[in-house]
Design a protein around this motif. Structure first.
Motif, PDB file in Angstrom:
ATOM      1  N   HIS A  70      46.896  45.415  32.048  1.00 50.93           N
ATOM      2  CA  HIS A  70      45.826  44.070  32.317  1.00 50.93           C
ATOM      3  C   HIS A  70      44.352  44.317  32.152  1.00 50.93           C
ATOM      4  N   ARG A  71      43.962  43.633  31.534  1.00 49.74           N
ATOM      5  CA  ARG A  71      42.350  43.640  31.502  1.00 49.74           C
ATOM      6  C   ARG A  71      41.720  42.274  32.410  1.00 49.74           C
ATOM      7  N   GLN A  72      40.520  42.637  33.112  1.00 47.47           N
ATOM      8  CA  GLN A  72      40.089  41.411  33.776  1.00 47.47           C
ATOM      9  C   GLN A  72      38.845  40.847  33.003  1.00 47.47           C
ATOM     10  N   LEU A  73      39.337  40.021  32.051  1.00 48.38           N
ATOM     11  CA  LEU A  73      38.239  39.341  31.437  1.00 48.38           C
ATOM     12  C   LEU A  73      38.036  37.970  31.788  1.00 48.38           C
ATOM     13  N   ALA A  74      36.902  37.100  31.584  1.00 47.43           N
ATOM     14  CA  ALA A  74      36.599  35.814  31.611  1.00 47.43           C
ATOM     15  C   ALA A  74      37.305  35.116  30.777  1.00 47.43           C
TER      16      ALA A  74
END
Length: 133
Positions: A70-74
């Motif tokens: 998982h990546r935390q992106l807006a």
């Protein structure tokens, strides 16, 4: 969700998987997105292996032959993708089927080297995809 290249189309979906093959390694890459009013929200991503420019994040987990992470992106609004004949095409997977972007936009062209995806609202269920985007 709206998508555009030389033309535009609208798909009445709430989530989808974006898939493609790496141009050099020819390894499948997949990213799951949720369509929200704020934009496209990246959920889980998967890649079948590593190679040139394909660094696997440290927290990725190998499961069923793919690295999951998982990546935390807006929220992305729009999500801009490079799309050229040399690189091949993207697939949009939803409702248990995958579709080539070419189904809506025609084959990738050097004169249209990008594709944009964005979230939008449908006017109503009766509009059958002809809403605002």
């Amino acid at each position: 969700m709206g998508l555009a290249g030389a033309v535009w189309a609208q798909l009445p979906v709430s989530d989808f998987t974006l898939a493609w093959k790496h141009t050099i390694e020819h390894i499948r890459w997949e990213e799951d997105y949720r369509v929200t009013a704020e934009g496209l929200v990246l959920g889980e991503a998967r890649v079948k292996g590593t190679g040139a420019g394909m660094e696997i994040p440290d927290d990725a987990v190998l499961r069923e032959g793919s690295w999951h992470y998982h990546r935390q992106l807006a929220p992305l609004q729009p999500l801009r993708l490079g799309r050229t004949p040399e690189a091949g095409d993207y697939q949009l997977c939803f409702n248990q089927r995958c579709h080539s972007a070419s189904e809506w936009l025609g084959p990738p062209k050097a004169s249209q080297p990008a594709l944009e995806l964005w979230s939008c609202e449908l006017d109503s269920p009766a509009s059958k995809g002809a809403g605002k985007g």
